[in-house]
Design an enzyme around this catalytic site. Structure first.
Site, PDB file in Angstrom:
ATOM      1  N   LYS A 107      26.654  31.920  46.982  1.00 47.56           N
ATOM      2  CA  LYS A 107      25.250  31.555  47.229  1.00 47.56           C
ATOM      3  C   LYS A 107      24.920  31.510  48.713  1.00 47.56           C
ATOM      4  CE  LYS A 107      27.893  27.839  46.190  1.00 47.56           C
ATOM      5  NZ  LYS A 107      28.819  27.613  45.096  1.00 47.56           N
ATOM      6  N   VAL A 134      24.511  30.556  41.160  1.00 43.59           N
ATOM      7  CA  VAL A 134      23.745  29.316  40.983  1.00 43.59           C
ATOM      8  C   VAL A 134      24.009  28.795  39.577  1.00 43.59           C
ATOM      9  CG1 VAL A 134      21.476  28.232  41.019  1.00 43.59           C
ATOM     10  CG2 VAL A 134      21.924  30.223  42.474  1.00 43.59           C
ATOM     11  N   ILE A 138      25.716  28.657  33.697  1.00 45.60           N
ATOM     12  CA  ILE A 138      24.376  28.423  33.136  1.00 45.60           C
ATOM     13  C   ILE A 138      23.565  29.702  33.381  1.00 45.60           C
ATOM     14  CG2 ILE A 138      22.268  27.042  33.287  1.00 45.60           C
ATOM     15  CD1 ILE A 138      23.964  24.811  34.582  1.00 45.60           C
ATOM     16  N   GLY A 190      38.823  15.421  42.738  1.00 45.79           N
ATOM     17  CA  GLY A 190      38.679  16.864  42.983  1.00 45.79           C
ATOM     18  C   GLY A 190      37.263  17.362  42.819  1.00 45.79           C
ATOM     19  N   GLU A 193      34.811  18.653  48.130  1.00 42.06           N
ATOM     20  CA  GLU A 193      35.630  19.463  49.028  1.00 42.06           C
ATOM     21  C   GLU A 193      36.238  18.545  50.096  1.00 42.06           C
ATOM     22  OE1 GLU A 193      35.960  22.877  48.965  1.00 42.06           O
ATOM     23  OE2 GLU A 193      34.741  22.989  47.157  1.00 42.06           O
ATOM     24  N   LYS A 208      21.292  27.524  47.099  1.00 38.17           N
ATOM     25  CA  LYS A 208      20.979  27.912  45.720  1.00 38.17           C
ATOM     26  C   LYS A 208      19.465  27.947  45.495  1.00 38.17           C
ATOM     27  CE  LYS A 208      25.294  25.878  44.052  1.00 38.17           C
ATOM     28  NZ  LYS A 208      25.880  24.611  43.585  1.00 38.17           N
ATOM     29  N   GLY A 306      33.321  24.978  38.594  1.00 39.95           N
ATOM     30  CA  GLY A 306      34.600  24.989  37.884  1.00 39.95           C
ATOM     31  C   GLY A 306      34.919  26.383  37.369  1.00 39.95           C
TER      32      GLY A 306
HETATM   33  N1  LIG Z   1      34.625  26.646  42.985  1.00 39.66           N
HETATM   34  C1  LIG Z   1      33.577  26.689  42.194  1.00 39.66           C
HETATM   35  O1  LIG Z   1      33.423  25.885  41.238  1.00 39.66           O
HETATM   36  C2  LIG Z   1      32.513  27.734  42.416  1.00 39.66           C
HETATM   37  C3  LIG Z   1      31.388  27.803  41.566  1.00 39.66           C
HETATM   38  C4  LIG Z   1      30.426  28.800  41.756  1.00 39.66           C
HETATM   39  C5  LIG Z   1      30.572  29.686  42.819  1.00 39.66           C
HETATM   40  N2  LIG Z   1      31.663  29.588  43.648  1.00 39.66           N
HETATM   41  C6  LIG Z   1      31.779  30.545  44.757  1.00 39.66           C
HETATM   42  O2  LIG Z   1      32.903  31.384  44.526  1.00 39.66           O
HETATM   43  C7  LIG Z   1      33.446  31.804  45.776  1.00 39.66           C
HETATM   44  C8  LIG Z   1      34.942  31.493  45.807  1.00 39.66           C
HETATM   45  O3  LIG Z   1      35.135  30.096  45.666  1.00 39.66           O
HETATM   46  P1  LIG Z   1      36.599  29.464  45.496  1.00 39.66           P
HETATM   47  O4  LIG Z   1      36.375  28.046  45.112  1.00 39.66           O
HETATM   48  O5  LIG Z   1      37.420  30.333  44.613  1.00 39.66           O
HETATM   49  O6  LIG Z   1      37.144  29.564  47.014  1.00 39.66           O
HETATM   50  P2  LIG Z   1      38.667  29.477  47.517  1.00 39.66           P
HETATM   51  O7  LIG Z   1      39.506  28.760  46.530  1.00 39.66           O
HETATM   52  O8  LIG Z   1      38.610  29.001  48.922  1.00 39.66           O
HETATM   53  O9  LIG Z   1      39.159  31.015  47.533  1.00 39.66           O
HETATM   54  C9  LIG Z   1      38.776  31.942  48.513  1.00 39.66           C
HETATM   55  C10 LIG Z   1      39.694  33.139  48.432  1.00 39.66           C
HETATM   56  O10 LIG Z   1      39.221  34.167  49.319  1.00 39.66           O
HETATM   57  C11 LIG Z   1      40.288  34.639  50.116  1.00 39.66           C
HETATM   58  N3  LIG Z   1      39.716  35.095  51.387  1.00 39.66           N
HETATM   59  C12 LIG Z   1      39.004  34.385  52.279  1.00 39.66           C
HETATM   60  N4  LIG Z   1      38.623  35.179  53.296  1.00 39.66           N
HETATM   61  C13 LIG Z   1      39.134  36.412  53.040  1.00 39.66           C
HETATM   62  C14 LIG Z   1      39.106  37.653  53.725  1.00 39.66           C
HETATM   63  N5  LIG Z   1      38.482  37.786  54.876  1.00 39.66           N
HETATM   64  N6  LIG Z   1      39.746  38.722  53.163  1.00 39.66           N
HETATM   65  C15 LIG Z   1      40.370  38.590  51.983  1.00 39.66           C
HETATM   66  N7  LIG Z   1      40.442  37.437  51.282  1.00 39.66           N
HETATM   67  C16 LIG Z   1      39.832  36.358  51.818  1.00 39.66           C
HETATM   68  C17 LIG Z   1      41.238  33.474  50.245  1.00 39.66           C
HETATM   69  O11 LIG Z   1      42.529  33.988  50.524  1.00 39.66           O
HETATM   70  P3  LIG Z   1      43.863  33.040  50.674  1.00 39.66           P
HETATM   71  O12 LIG Z   1      44.004  32.335  49.361  1.00 39.66           O
HETATM   72  O13 LIG Z   1      44.970  34.004  50.898  1.00 39.66           O
HETATM   73  O14 LIG Z   1      43.577  32.135  51.826  1.00 39.66           O
HETATM   74  C18 LIG Z   1      41.144  32.854  48.841  1.00 39.66           C
HETATM   75  O15 LIG Z   1      42.003  33.529  47.951  1.00 39.66           O
HETATM   76  C19 LIG Z   1      32.627  31.086  46.854  1.00 39.66           C
HETATM   77  O16 LIG Z   1      31.605  31.941  47.316  1.00 39.66           O
HETATM   78  C20 LIG Z   1      32.034  29.910  46.108  1.00 39.66           C
HETATM   79  O17 LIG Z   1      30.819  29.460  46.679  1.00 39.66           O
HETATM   80  C21 LIG Z   1      32.624  28.652  43.465  1.00 39.66           C
END
Ligand SMILES: NC(=O)c1ccc[n+]([C@@H]2O[C@H](COP(=O)([O-])OP(=O)(O)OC[C@H]3O[C@@H](n4cnc5c(N)ncnc54)[C@H](OP(=O)(O)O)[C@@H]3O)[C@@H](O)[C@H]2O)c1
Length: 435
Positions: A107, A134, A138, A190, A193, A208, A306
């Site tokens: 987002k 977003v 949902i 958890g 962040e 969002k 999640g």
């Molecule tokens: N968490 C949620 O509930 C949720 C919900 C909706 C949307 N989102 C969105 O989904 C996305 C991912 O969230 P997440 O929670 O999965 O984040 P995360 O756990 O921090 O994972 C990010 C991943 O991206 C990799 N990465 C970062 N920069 C990179 C680069 N330059 N080149 C290659 N790989 C790179 C990291 O690599 P390493 O592991 O090797 O460091 C890691 O594997 C975000 O945009 C977030 O806003 C998340």
């Protein structure tokens, strides 16, 4: 057309691993229901050697350079799950330029460069889809883009950040608990962040809201257009006062088209009447109410974050692309790109919430008349309780004068604060959710 939809995944963190696990565990259901099989060709992550909770299939190649995915002619669609703006923008731009469909859950990226990327996708005849960005699973984006496409959307009110809603809900449950205590609890469980500022200061909700408002109103909305206020300053007194008044305090994201055609955009702690369905959205759950004409109010609620929920949004985008490709189609009109051209109707100065001035000094009833006389001409309207004043579409100068009046009356020991009176127009509530 290749007989499988070939996926390049960038980002193998929380959501990336949940996505790969889902592809593996739900293989049979996907095969039975999707218009073509899905095939994971790349998994790209900053540190590809690190062990993860799930192993990609042996057929998937590993890399730390996302350009490997972009350069591979055998990738049809890229799934961007790296987060952040800079690298993600470079990657998504390169993927669209290379003629690949893109799915993102990011987002922050969309709030910053959504219209620009959507225009590029349109020019290249490819798709840019973001159902998971977003409300995670949902189906809010598809509801706006297709379900309500024929309608005129008048307003959108949402609880779209689970962390802040968890904290505010717990402050109600544990009467007297402070923001800091409940933030600690959210971190332990958890739900927050390590650096919670993006959530508790309202920026995640603003990102969002910028995406949703652009889709609803066809205008390019930036996070900087939105009046943003987080929940750090919310006190147990704020919560208790709301409970007594029959109001629920929520971090509410609002986009409303005013009668003069201007967009009113805000993210702020807001009191919501308990009879409204948004007041019942508790804990990490998200909820969004859209008022559309002629449909009326549509309300969606569910898990807004999640792995399970976010993967659901991603899979919905993949199903869309698979169906289109199986039918021999490519590209399409992106509603978000319509927003790119239009900037005229947002005037920052006009973005003023309805405000409620509370006076909690015990002697207030003695001063009510004097206060009201002084505030005359400031569009002040008496609120639900004797000590509450609703100041619709208030200019900040009016609040300054109101506070000055309190000083003059010697009411300096009373706590005063400015809070949004959510759904301030009250038409949404009264018209559709009568108490
Ligand atoms: N968490 C949620 O509930 C949720 C919900 C909706 C949307 N989102 C969105 O989904 C996305 C991912 O969230 P997440 O929670 O999965 O984040 P995360 O756990 O921090 O994972 C990010 C991943 O991206 C990799 N990465 C970062 N920069 C990179 C680069 N330059 N080149 C290659 N790989 C790179 C990291 O690599 P390493 O592991 O090797 O460091 C890691 O594997 C975000 O945009 C977030 O806003 C998340």
């Amino acid at each position: 057309v290749h007989q499988a939809l070939r996926i390049g995944l960038a980002g193998f963190g929380n959501i990336g691993t949940a996505f790969v696990r889902f592809l593996q565990e739900q293989h049979d259901r996907i095969d039975a229901r999707y218009a073509m099989p899905l095939e994971l060709r790349w998994v790209c992550t900053r540190n590809p050697k690190r062990r993860r909770s799930v192993a990609p299939p042996p057929t998937a190649k590993r890399s730390s350079d996302f350009l490997d995915i972009v350069r591979d002619p055998d990738v049809d669609v890229v799934v961007e799950l790296i987060g952040g703006v800079n690298d993600a923008r470079t990657f998504v731009t390169a993927a669209l330029e290379a003629g690949k469909d893109v799915i993102t859950a990011n987002k922050a990226l969309l709030a910053e460069c959504g219209p620009e990327l959507a225009l590029l996708a349109q020019a290249k005849g490819v798709r840019l889809l973001f159902e998971a960005a977003v409300g995670a699973g949902i189906p809010i984006i598809r509801s706006i883009e297709t379900g309500l496409l024929s309608n005129r959307i008048v307003s959108l009110h949402g609880i779209i950040n689970g962390t802040t809603n968890y904290i505010l809900t717990r402050m109600v449950d544990r009467r007297g608990a402070s923001f800091a205590e409940m933030l600690d609890e959210a971190s332990r469980l958890g739900y927050a962040e390590p650096d919670p500022s993006l959530d508790v200061d309202g920026y995640d909700a603003a990102h969002k809201l910028a995406v949703l408002a652009a889709l609803c109103f066809g205008q390019h909305v930036r996070a900087s257009d939105i009046r943003i206020e987080g929940i750090r300053h919310v006190t147990p007194e704020d919560i208790n006062w709301g409970t007594i008044q029959g109001l629920s305090l929520k971090l509410l994201a609002s986009a409303r088209l005013r009668d003069d055609g201007k967009l009113h955009l805000s993210v702020a702690p807001s009191y919501i009447p308990e009879a409204h369905p948004l007041a019942a959205v508790r804990g990490v759950t998200n909820g969004i109410a859209i008022e559309a004409e002629p449909c009326g109010v549509v309300f969606l609620s569910g898990a807004g974050a999640g792995g399970g929920s976010t993967v659901t949004g991603l899979m919905s985008d993949l199903a869309d692309i698979a169906a289109q490709r199986a039918a021999g189609g490519r590209g399409g009109k992106a509603l978000l790109s319509l927003a790119a051209g239009s900037r005229g109707k947002i005037a920052r100065a006009q973005i003023q919430p309805d405000c409620c001035l509370r006076v909690t000094h015990p002697e207030v009833p003695l001063h009510v008349n004097r206060l009201e006389r002084r505030l005359k001409g400031e569009c002040v309207e008496r609120g639900a309780s004797d000590a509450t004043y609703l100041i619709p579409e208030m200019k900040s100068s009016a609040m300054e004068r109101a506070l000055g009046t309190l000083d003059d009356l010697g009411l300096d020991s009373g706590r005063r604060s400015k809070v949004d009176f959510a759904l301030g127009s009250r038409n949404l509530v009264d018209a559709d959710f009568k108490k």
